[in-house]
Design an enzyme around this catalytic site. Sequence first.
Site, PDB file in Angstrom:
ATOM      1  N   ARG A  36     -36.563  11.257 -20.511  1.00  0.00           N
ATOM      2  CA  ARG A  36     -37.998  11.205 -20.793  1.00  0.00           C
ATOM      3  C   ARG A  36     -38.305  11.362 -22.278  1.00  0.00           C
ATOM      4  NH1 ARG A  36     -41.812   9.117 -18.571  1.00  0.00           N
ATOM      5  NH2 ARG A  36     -43.318  10.822 -18.456  1.00  0.00           N
ATOM      6  N   ASP A  54     -36.466  21.011 -16.662  1.00  0.00           N
ATOM      7  CA  ASP A  54     -37.276  20.845 -15.456  1.00  0.00           C
ATOM      8  C   ASP A  54     -37.912  22.191 -15.117  1.00  0.00           C
ATOM      9  OD1 ASP A  54     -38.344  20.411 -12.956  1.00  0.00           O
ATOM     10  OD2 ASP A  54     -36.567  19.384 -12.165  1.00  0.00           O
ATOM     11  N   ASN A  80     -49.394  23.506 -20.325  1.00  0.00           N
ATOM     12  CA  ASN A  80     -50.108  22.335 -19.815  1.00  0.00           C
ATOM     13  C   ASN A  80     -49.473  21.741 -18.556  1.00  0.00           C
ATOM     14  OD1 ASN A  80     -51.773  19.652 -20.248  1.00  0.00           O
ATOM     15  ND2 ASN A  80     -49.620  19.040 -20.153  1.00  0.00           N
ATOM     16  N   TYR A 139     -52.645  23.672  -4.321  1.00  0.00           N
ATOM     17  CA  TYR A 139     -52.905  23.492  -5.745  1.00  0.00           C
ATOM     18  C   TYR A 139     -53.981  24.477  -6.209  1.00  0.00           C
ATOM     19  CZ  TYR A 139     -54.410  21.167 -10.064  1.00  0.00           C
ATOM     20  OH  TYR A 139     -54.762  20.887 -11.371  1.00  0.00           O
ATOM     21  N   LYS A 143     -53.676  27.406  -9.165  1.00  0.00           N
ATOM     22  CA  LYS A 143     -54.540  27.486 -10.339  1.00  0.00           C
ATOM     23  C   LYS A 143     -55.293  28.818 -10.395  1.00  0.00           C
ATOM     24  CE  LYS A 143     -53.282  23.798 -12.360  1.00  0.00           C
ATOM     25  NZ  LYS A 143     -52.528  23.892 -13.640  1.00  0.00           N
ATOM     26  N   VAL A 170     -60.414  14.513 -15.285  1.00  0.00           N
ATOM     27  CA  VAL A 170     -60.326  13.473 -16.304  1.00  0.00           C
ATOM     28  C   VAL A 170     -59.366  12.359 -15.859  1.00  0.00           C
ATOM     29  CG1 VAL A 170     -60.965  14.961 -18.225  1.00  0.00           C
ATOM     30  CG2 VAL A 170     -58.572  14.824 -17.542  1.00  0.00           C
ATOM     31  N   THR A 172     -56.481  10.874 -16.030  1.00  0.00           N
ATOM     32  CA  THR A 172     -55.051  10.862 -16.331  1.00  0.00           C
ATOM     33  C   THR A 172     -54.321  10.372 -15.085  1.00  0.00           C
ATOM     34  OG1 THR A 172     -54.806  13.139 -15.552  1.00  0.00           O
ATOM     35  CG2 THR A 172     -55.303  12.813 -17.914  1.00  0.00           C
TER      36      THR A 172
END
Length: 244
Positions: A36, A54, A80, A139, A143, A170, A172
């Site tokens: 990557r 990872d 992030n 999820y 968070k 957003v 992405t």
Amino acid sequence: MRVLITGSADGLGRLAAAQLMREGHDVVVHVRRPDRLDAVADLTSRGAMAVVGDLADVGQVRHVAEQADALGRMHAVIHNAGVYSGAAIMPVNVVAPYLLTALMQRPNRLVYLSSGMHLGGRARLDGIDWSGRRPSGTYSDSKLFVTALAAAVARLWPDVRSNSVDPGWVPTRMGGAGAPDDLREGHRTQEWLATSDDAEALTSGGHWHHRRRRRAHPSVTDEAFQNALLDSLAAFTGVAIAAE
């Protein structure tokens, strides 16, 4: 300023890395696998440094911390990296930022990516499998946990500015092309909290959306829940976040 951004091969992490480089900061990008590195080649060719690992694998998270420390103490870390579904939700979204926080040299500023969806999270740790060997929690739960982690670090480390950010929905790869929020605003707050000398950016313990403080889930500032979360993560990783 030297800033590490996890999950910076694409999306908000990559956009933040590119913007901070344009502003003259030293940026350390992070990718999951060596193959990557091509995704950030344009950044590394212009001076960005890179760490590889990872974040779903605790051993590799430890190695990322070692790589980052070998580059020198970070002024700021933007946690992030995140995943939306699958068994890796807890390892990537919660365990990795916890372990990097505990292991790395202490930076001046920490920014943890949250979500408006944390408001739907459950402040329950029973049955959570931090290893990711089986799906556990949602999820939204993850968070909520990472938002509480940011608040706990702000409380325990008064010399570090620790904040969480809801970047909005957003467009992405995770958010999808039809997401309604402004993409630039999706990464602007992280950059601001990591590097700005504005008075508000020099505060700690906040939960932010588009550079405005927002009310977080009540459990985020509950010290008993924070401590239970930290104890659970310390028991799993074998590493504790020490109080000041």
